[in-house]
Design an enzyme around this catalytic site. Structure first.
Site, short mmCIF file in Angstrom:
data_model
loop_
_atom_site.label_atom_id
_atom_site.label_comp_id
_atom_site.label_asym_id
_atom_site.label_seq_id
_atom_site.Cartn_x
_atom_site.Cartn_y
_atom_site.Cartn_z
CB SER B 11 41.25 51.56 41.01
OG SER B 11 41.83 52.20 39.91
CG HIS B 38 41.36 55.35 41.48
ND1 HIS B 38 42.43 54.52 41.51
CD2 HIS B 38 41.35 55.98 42.69
CE1 HIS B 38 43.06 54.62 42.67
NE2 HIS B 38 42.40 55.50 43.41
CG ASP B 129 44.46 55.12 46.37
OD1 ASP B 129 44.95 55.41 47.49
OD2 ASP B 129 43.59 55.80 45.80
#
Lengths: 281, 194
Positions: B11, B38, B129
């Site tokens: 991310s 992401h 995540d």
């Protein structure tokens, strides 16, 4: 037996149970998810089970087959795609530039929005057509498999918090007015003006089991077939082809392709990046 | 254990990290590599950008596209990317943990299909995540690699992954590609870990 091997056995068992659940759902209720793409349907079923606090797929099957309300909740879980207004703005911009001129030549225009979910993209199309002065001669047939999803689509109520993103999308999609002209805010939601749905027919239709119901000049089926396996995709491509008038326009999602489908050779590309095609034979 | 696929999740800071990892992959890398970075909804050119840093062909897969070894696949913006036995599947289900694409969604689907033959890699990121997905990969007997949080641009994702499961290797960013290259050289059927 190692714990990894146990996990692997459990996955296999779960896959069998899911196949049985889907078979039951089809035989009892007529909803056919048997040819859906397995990874995502499994995710959604397990998600529903967590929400219902049920531990095994077999126990969940018991609930789904004996309780209509439980089945209805599963159906919503399996049919909601979370989309946005003017999703992929360049698609709508290309539609304005390359499809609208074609539609101007028709006295009336029938559009089928297959798999419309909660309606965001239907209202987007209605706005676009209104701005292009075509809305009055168009009828949009917006269909989905789930009654609950269609109820939401018919309401045209969306969260206020999403409007900033949608406004940006609308502008990139070539919007000609203020986006806020099209809705009225009320607390945390907005309601889109009812005039946008005067020529929209919301109706239940199941791409898996239902046939063609009209001949259309435009069919949009974006990010719907991604949930189907290849065999079912082929069936739906045939259904769409059969439902499209000659020189009719077909729109797919950004990451879907006509390539390798049985009808690939029957369309010309209207645009290479945005997935817009025209039936030519 | 012969591996069949590498899945990578990252991310915040991921773009810089991928610019370190991708160029260092062997040109004859023998497995498919699937990456969730992401990304916002306006990041149409990410693929072209990353390709400039990667000798292996890099693309955003279309729905149902076959998964080929020696290629890097990037999850497209605003879709979840899942793997299935015969190819990729995309989905517009709701974001998971605010993310679409979600690392967990990719990792969990990879574990489901490839069972113990998955290598999961978590790089820099400011959320959690990927932790659940990496734990699933581990539970099925796959191999888990995490960027050393000490040197990561953002430690959140590596730390969450390390907390969620017993990872096999915690490596500085620069050592991750060489590690993957070496895994790949193992003959099918040979054993890396237990």
């Amino acid at each position: 037996m190692t714990s990894a091997a146990l996990q692997s056995d459990q996955t296999q068992l779960e896959d069998i149970e899911i196949a049985l659940l889907l078979e039951g759902l089809y035989r009892v209720y007529g909803f056919d998810f048997r040819d859906y793409s397995p990874a995502s349907i499994k995710r959604r079923i397990l998600e529903r089970m967590r929400a219902e606090k049920i531990a095994t797929v077999s126990a969940y099957q018991d609930c789904v087959l004996h309780d209509d309300a439980c089945m209805e909740r599963l159906l919503v879980g399996l049919s909601v795609h979370v989309t946005s207004m003017f999703r992929d703005p360049s698609f709508y911009l290309t539609f304005r530039q390359k499809v609208v001129p074609i539609l101007r030549t028709y006295p009336t225009v029938r559009i089928w929005h297959a798999g419309c979910s909660t309606g965001e993209e239907v209202y987007s199309m209605a706005i676009l057509l209104q701005e292009e002065g075509l809305y009055r001669k168009c009828v949009i047939y917006a269909t989905d498999i789930s009654r609950e999803v269609l109820r939401k689509a018919r309401e045209g109520i969306f969260p206020l918090a999403a409007m900033q993103e949608y406004t940006g999308n609308y502008m990139k999609a070539g919007g000609k007015h203020e986006f806020s002209d099209y809705y009225t805010a009320h607390y945390d939601n907005v309601i889109f003006h009812p005039a946008l749905k005067t020529n929209v027919v919301f109706s239940e239709h199941n791409l898996v089991t239902d046939g063609s119901f009209n001949e259309f000049h435009v069919i949009l089926c974006r990010n719907v077939m991604i949930y189907f396996n290849k065999a079912l995709q082929e069936r739906v491509h045939n259904l769409i082809y059969d439902s499209l008038s000659m020189f009719g326009v077909f729109g797919l999602g950004n990451k879907e392709s006509l390539k390798f489908t049985p009808r690939a050779d029957f369309y010309d590309k209207l645009d290479s990046r945005d997935k817009l095609y025209r039936k030519v034979r | 254990m012969a591996f069949e696929i590498v899945v990578v999740g990252t991310s915040y800071g991921g773009l810089a990290a991928l610019q370190v990892v991708l160029p260092a992959l062997a040109p004859d890398f023998g497995l498919p590599i699937v990456v969730v970075q992401h990304r916002g909804k306006d990041t149409d050119n990410l693929c072209e950008f990353l390709q400039r840093h990667c000798a292996l062909p890099l693309a955003e897969p279309n729905d149902k596209e076959a998964i080929a070894p020696g290629r890097v696949y990037l999850a497209p913006r605003d879709y979840h990317l899942l793997v299935e036995r015969d190819g990729f599947a995309l989905s517009t289900e709701a974001p998971v943990g605010y993310a679409r694409p979600s690392v967990n969604v990719l990792f969990e689907s990879a574990a489901d299909v490839y069972q113990g033959h998955v290598v999961g890699v978590i790089l820099t990121g400011a959320n959690a995540d990927g932790a659940r997905g990496l734990a699933k990969i581990k539970a099925y007997g796959g191999l888990c690699v995490v960027e050393d949080p000490a040197g990561a641009e953002s430690r959140g994702m590596p730390q969450a992954a390390i907390a969620a499961t017993k990872v096999d290797a915690i490596l500085p960013l620069r050592e991750i590609a060489p590690f993957l290259n070496q895994l790949c050289q193992h003959e099918p059927g040979s054993s890396y870990a237990s």
